[in-house]
Design a protein around this motif. Structure first.
Motif, PDB file in Angstrom:
ATOM      1  N   GLY A 133      13.360  32.243  39.221  1.00 34.95           N
ATOM      2  CA  GLY A 133      14.193  33.207  38.701  1.00 34.95           C
ATOM      3  C   GLY A 133      13.952  33.556  37.304  1.00 34.95           C
ATOM      4  O   GLY A 133      12.952  33.741  36.989  1.00 34.95           O
ATOM      5  N   GLU A 134      15.079  34.101  36.645  1.00 37.74           N
ATOM      6  CA  GLU A 134      15.145  34.846  35.403  1.00 37.74           C
ATOM      7  C   GLU A 134      14.882  36.151  35.605  1.00 37.74           C
ATOM      8  O   GLU A 134      13.828  36.769  36.051  1.00 37.74           O
ATOM      9  CB  GLU A 134      14.561  34.038  34.395  1.00 37.74           C
ATOM     10  N   TYR A 135      15.602  37.034  34.961  1.00 32.52           N
ATOM     11  CA  TYR A 135      15.600  38.330  34.809  1.00 32.52           C
ATOM     12  C   TYR A 135      15.119  39.010  33.548  1.00 32.52           C
ATOM     13  O   TYR A 135      14.236  39.952  33.437  1.00 32.52           O
ATOM     14  CB  TYR A 135      17.092  39.107  35.263  1.00 32.52           C
ATOM     15  N   HIS A 136      15.578  38.504  32.299  1.00 31.30           N
ATOM     16  CA  HIS A 136      15.405  38.993  31.065  1.00 31.30           C
ATOM     17  C   HIS A 136      14.015  38.535  30.525  1.00 31.30           C
ATOM     18  O   HIS A 136      13.653  37.394  30.778  1.00 31.30           O
ATOM     19  CB  HIS A 136      16.437  38.686  30.215  1.00 31.30           C
ATOM     20  N   SER A 137      13.099  39.393  30.319  1.00 27.58           N
ATOM     21  CA  SER A 137      11.673  39.109  30.054  1.00 27.58           C
ATOM     22  C   SER A 137      11.538  38.006  28.886  1.00 27.58           C
ATOM     23  O   SER A 137      10.809  37.268  29.011  1.00 27.58           O
ATOM     24  CB  SER A 137      10.894  40.542  29.822  1.00 27.58           C
ATOM     25  N   VAL A 138      12.302  38.377  27.707  1.00 29.88           N
ATOM     26  CA  VAL A 138      12.193  37.292  26.683  1.00 29.88           C
ATOM     27  C   VAL A 138      12.641  36.175  26.623  1.00 29.88           C
ATOM     28  O   VAL A 138      11.981  35.018  26.559  1.00 29.88           O
ATOM     29  CB  VAL A 138      12.975  38.001  25.364  1.00 29.88           C
ATOM     30  N   VAL A 139      13.481  35.983  27.830  1.00 28.09           N
ATOM     31  CA  VAL A 139      14.008  34.533  28.224  1.00 28.09           C
ATOM     32  C   VAL A 139      13.059  33.938  29.177  1.00 28.09           C
ATOM     33  O   VAL A 139      12.518  32.905  28.952  1.00 28.09           O
ATOM     34  CB  VAL A 139      15.544  34.883  28.906  1.00 28.09           C
ATOM     35  N   ALA A 140      12.564  34.769  30.185  1.00 30.16           N
ATOM     36  CA  ALA A 140      11.441  34.345  31.007  1.00 30.16           C
ATOM     37  C   ALA A 140      10.137  33.775  30.088  1.00 30.16           C
ATOM     38  O   ALA A 140       9.802  32.719  30.675  1.00 30.16           O
ATOM     39  CB  ALA A 140      11.135  35.195  31.877  1.00 30.16           C
ATOM     40  N   ARG A 141       9.903  34.426  29.262  1.00 35.18           N
ATOM     41  CA  ARG A 141       8.851  33.782  28.403  1.00 35.18           C
ATOM     42  C   ARG A 141       9.165  32.632  27.825  1.00 35.18           C
ATOM     43  O   ARG A 141       8.320  31.729  27.754  1.00 35.18           O
ATOM     44  CB  ARG A 141       8.469  34.692  27.391  1.00 35.18           C
ATOM     45  N   ALA A 170      11.069  30.327  28.919  1.00 34.75           N
ATOM     46  CA  ALA A 170      11.135  29.468  30.025  1.00 34.75           C
ATOM     47  C   ALA A 170       9.802  29.050  30.466  1.00 34.75           C
ATOM     48  O   ALA A 170       9.529  28.192  30.792  1.00 34.75           O
ATOM     49  CB  ALA A 170      12.011  29.928  31.216  1.00 34.75           C
ATOM     50  N   ALA A 171       8.827  29.994  30.671  1.00 33.11           N
ATOM     51  CA  ALA A 171       7.557  29.919  31.080  1.00 33.11           C
ATOM     52  C   ALA A 171       6.836  28.951  29.924  1.00 33.11           C
ATOM     53  O   ALA A 171       6.091  28.138  30.368  1.00 33.11           O
ATOM     54  CB  ALA A 171       6.719  31.175  31.227  1.00 33.11           C
ATOM     55  N   THR A 172       6.947  29.086  28.649  1.00 37.38           N
ATOM     56  CA  THR A 172       6.411  28.366  27.767  1.00 37.38           C
ATOM     57  C   THR A 172       6.534  27.049  27.856  1.00 37.38           C
ATOM     58  O   THR A 172       5.795  26.139  27.802  1.00 37.38           O
ATOM     59  CB  THR A 172       6.529  28.816  26.308  1.00 37.38           C
ATOM     60  N   ARG A 173       7.943  26.502  28.158  1.00 34.39           N
ATOM     61  CA  ARG A 173       8.530  25.311  28.292  1.00 34.39           C
ATOM     62  C   ARG A 173       8.091  24.791  29.468  1.00 34.39           C
ATOM     63  O   ARG A 173       7.452  23.508  29.492  1.00 34.39           O
ATOM     64  CB  ARG A 173       9.815  25.429  28.102  1.00 34.39           C
ATOM     65  N   ALA A 174       8.047  25.490  30.636  1.00 36.83           N
ATOM     66  CA  ALA A 174       7.606  24.972  32.005  1.00 36.83           C
ATOM     67  C   ALA A 174       6.224  24.559  31.701  1.00 36.83           C
ATOM     68  O   ALA A 174       5.551  23.680  32.291  1.00 36.83           O
ATOM     69  CB  ALA A 174       7.748  25.931  32.862  1.00 36.83           C
ATOM     70  N   ASP A 175       5.075  25.511  31.247  1.00 38.08           N
ATOM     71  CA  ASP A 175       3.893  25.128  30.962  1.00 38.08           C
ATOM     72  C   ASP A 175       3.501  23.897  30.123  1.00 38.08           C
ATOM     73  O   ASP A 175       2.982  22.914  30.457  1.00 38.08           O
ATOM     74  CB  ASP A 175       3.209  26.130  30.166  1.00 38.08           C
ATOM     75  N   ALA A 176       4.254  23.488  29.062  1.00 34.32           N
ATOM     76  CA  ALA A 176       4.261  22.389  28.207  1.00 34.32           C
ATOM     77  C   ALA A 176       4.766  21.043  28.995  1.00 34.32           C
ATOM     78  O   ALA A 176       3.994  19.987  28.849  1.00 34.32           O
ATOM     79  CB  ALA A 176       5.076  22.396  26.979  1.00 34.32           C
ATOM     80  N   LEU A 177       5.642  21.527  30.042  1.00 26.18           N
ATOM     81  CA  LEU A 177       6.050  20.133  30.593  1.00 26.18           C
ATOM     82  C   LEU A 177       5.637  19.875  31.810  1.00 26.18           C
ATOM     83  O   LEU A 177       5.661  18.778  32.715  1.00 26.18           O
ATOM     84  CB  LEU A 177       7.767  20.222  30.959  1.00 26.18           C
ATOM     85  N   GLY A 178       4.564  20.736  32.554  1.00 26.58           N
ATOM     86  CA  GLY A 178       3.804  20.606  33.562  1.00 26.58           C
ATOM     87  C   GLY A 178       4.861  20.745  35.099  1.00 26.58           C
ATOM     88  O   GLY A 178       4.856  19.988  35.923  1.00 26.58           O
ATOM     89  N   LEU A 179       5.483  21.852  34.844  1.00 26.18           N
ATOM     90  CA  LEU A 179       6.642  22.195  35.755  1.00 26.18           C
ATOM     91  C   LEU A 179       6.427  23.440  36.469  1.00 26.18           C
ATOM     92  O   LEU A 179       6.436  24.775  35.647  1.00 26.18           O
ATOM     93  CB  LEU A 179       8.133  22.317  35.151  1.00 26.18           C
ATOM     94  N   PRO A 180       5.693  23.710  37.840  1.00 22.20           N
ATOM     95  CA  PRO A 180       5.524  25.117  38.168  1.00 22.20           C
ATOM     96  C   PRO A 180       6.837  25.851  38.266  1.00 22.20           C
ATOM     97  O   PRO A 180       7.785  25.557  38.341  1.00 22.20           O
ATOM     98  CB  PRO A 180       5.249  24.750  39.732  1.00 22.20           C
ATOM     99  N   TYR A 181       6.572  27.129  37.817  1.00 23.48           N
ATOM    100  CA  TYR A 181       7.586  28.166  37.646  1.00 23.48           C
ATOM    101  C   TYR A 181       7.090  29.360  38.341  1.00 23.48           C
ATOM    102  O   TYR A 181       6.045  30.184  37.853  1.00 23.48           O
ATOM    103  CB  TYR A 181       7.706  28.483  36.008  1.00 23.48           C
ATOM    104  N   LEU A 182       7.878  30.014  39.297  1.00 22.53           N
ATOM    105  CA  LEU A 182       7.433  31.231  39.930  1.00 22.53           C
ATOM    106  C   LEU A 182       8.756  31.953  39.246  1.00 22.53           C
ATOM    107  O   LEU A 182       9.913  31.980  39.600  1.00 22.53           O
ATOM    108  CB  LEU A 182       7.842  31.196  41.276  1.00 22.53           C
ATOM    109  N   CYS A 183       8.105  33.070  38.415  1.00 22.67           N
ATOM    110  CA  CYS A 183       9.227  34.211  37.692  1.00 22.67           C
ATOM    111  C   CYS A 183       9.334  35.130  38.738  1.00 22.67           C
ATOM    112  O   CYS A 183       8.673  35.832  39.300  1.00 22.67           O
ATOM    113  CB  CYS A 183       8.587  34.411  36.355  1.00 22.67           C
ATOM    114  N   SER A 184      10.858  35.633  38.744  1.00 25.62           N
ATOM    115  CA  SER A 184      11.192  36.334  39.655  1.00 25.62           C
ATOM    116  C   SER A 184      11.276  37.938  39.293  1.00 25.62           C
ATOM    117  O   SER A 184      10.581  38.665  39.910  1.00 25.62           O
ATOM    118  CB  SER A 184      12.674  36.113  40.245  1.00 25.62           C
ATOM    119  N   SER A 185      11.518  38.071  38.083  1.00 23.72           N
ATOM    120  CA  SER A 185      11.884  39.560  37.883  1.00 23.72           C
ATOM    121  C   SER A 185      11.578  40.091  36.372  1.00 23.72           C
ATOM    122  O   SER A 185      12.130  40.978  36.316  1.00 23.72           O
ATOM    123  CB  SER A 185      13.530  39.762  38.080  1.00 23.72           C
ATOM    124  N   ALA A 186      10.959  39.190  35.519  1.00 24.02           N
ATOM    125  CA  ALA A 186      10.647  39.488  34.163  1.00 24.02           C
ATOM    126  C   ALA A 186       9.253  40.070  34.175  1.00 24.02           C
ATOM    127  O   ALA A 186       8.254  39.461  34.491  1.00 24.02           O
ATOM    128  CB  ALA A 186      11.030  38.189  33.187  1.00 24.02           C
TER     129      ALA A 186
END
Length: 360
Positions: A81-89, A91-107
């Protein structure tokens, strides 16, 4: 009596309250939820039901970071998920640090992570690709003196840079007008002073986007000025409700093909029933996100590292075409290179109808 199998949990991020842009957030969530329903109707993930754990980001990067950490602790297998680009960024940075797969939908912000990562993939095209297509439309229509009404944001600044880099070699100029310092009337006066033939709204909706459109449309001296909204605001019903006829003929970017796939046509009907309105491209992005994750889970299992390994090999017939991922040269995340790009607007003769003005 046998114990039911435990669910496979997916964390979902979306802006569902203000100051987030809630309309696309609810479209995104509708697509995610519909796809989960369809996956579970088809025996889930090897007999285990798929379950969404939804968190509202409210367009706040820090809130998104906290949500990612919470969802990781709750044992989600992947993030969507997530729509807002700055928010998705964030989330992606945190997911990368935690080793959690993240498929960004719309940013669309080009740089979702500062370093290359195997954990993050994205469905939507990067901003540089979509906004170059938008600039192509402007140039083809003869616009060389372009003004952009802006607000402070990495996303808006990045969009302005893409536009300027693309139009300057063709003799064009891009003049930035800061709406935190200028009223809509002052923006209107600046357009006259600069002789701009196009005004692009790189601002929030409804405020200040709606007052800006009204200020320009109501001045007969600016009757020939094109108003544009690359970020997609005119796609949504609230735009038409606020502006009526004034909101027509405002080109915007959306990520739809010329024709939906057979799956997409079926999903469109179900989404319309769920939303009570025509689904936006964001709703289809939500559906496709879960379709991809379900295929990755079925083919590679529910271990987080195995899901991340699936990005380069997973292929899915989605609502908008066949989805496959690659890593573009210099790219930090896995990307659906074939994501469709359109520039569309609302038809002045029938504002509830959309016209495709350009594809890229």
């Amino acid at each position: 009596m046998s114990t039911p199998p435990p669910p496979v949990r997916i964390g979902a991020l979306a802006p569902l309250t203000r100051p987030g842009w809630t309309e696309p957030g609810h479209h995104l969530l509708a697509g995610l939820e519909l796809a989960v329903r369809d996956v579970n109707a088809a025996d889930g993930i090897a007999g285990r039901p798929l379950e969404l754990l939804v968190r509202d980001t409210a367009a706040d990067p820090r809130r998104a970071e906290a949500a990612v950490g919470e969802l990781a602790d709750l044992g989600v297998t992947a993030l969507a998920g997530e729509y807002h680009s700055v928010v998705a960024r964030a989330a992606a940075t945190r997911a990368d640090a935690l080793g959690l797969p993240y498929l960004c939908s719309s940013a669309v912000l080009d740089t979702l992570t500062e370093r290359p990562t195997r954990w993050v993939a994205r469905l939507c095209p990067p901003q540089s690709r979509g906004w170059r297509a938008y600039a192509d439309l402007l140039l083809a229509a003869g616009h060389r003196r372009i003004a952009v009404a802006t607000q402070p944001s990495v996303y808006w600044a990045s969009g302005t840079r893409v536009l300027r880099e693309h139009v300057t070699p063709h003799g064009g100029t891009v003049t930035a007008l800061d709406t935190t310092a200028l009223t809509p009337t002052a923006v209107r006066d600046a357009l006259l002073a600069h002789g701009a033939t196009a005004l692009l709204l790189l601002v929030g909706h409804p405020d200040p986007a709606v007052p800006l459109v009204q200020a320009v449309r109501q001045d007969p001296r600016l009757a020939g000025v094109l108003i544009g909204a690359p970020a997609g605001q005119p796609e949504f019903a609230s735009w038409a409700a606020a502006l009526g006829a004034d909101g027509a003929a405002v080109p915007f970017l959306r990520y739809l093909p010329a024709h939906l796939t057979p799956l997409g046509a079926r999903v469109a009907t179900a989404l319309r029933e769920r939303l009570g309105a025509a689904p936006s491209f964001v709703a289809f992005e939500g559906y496709d996100t879960i379709a991809v994750l379900a295929q990755a889970l079925r083919s590679h299992g529910t271990d987080r590292a195995r899901v991340a390994e699936a990005w380069p090999s997973v292929t899915v017939d989605g609502t908008r075409g066949r989805i496959a991922f690659s890593r573009p040269p210099g790219g930090a995340v896995w990307q659906w290179a074939g994501a469709p790009v359109q520039v569309a607007d609302r038809d002045p003769a029938a504002p509830d109808r959309f016209r495709v003005r350009h594809t890229g």
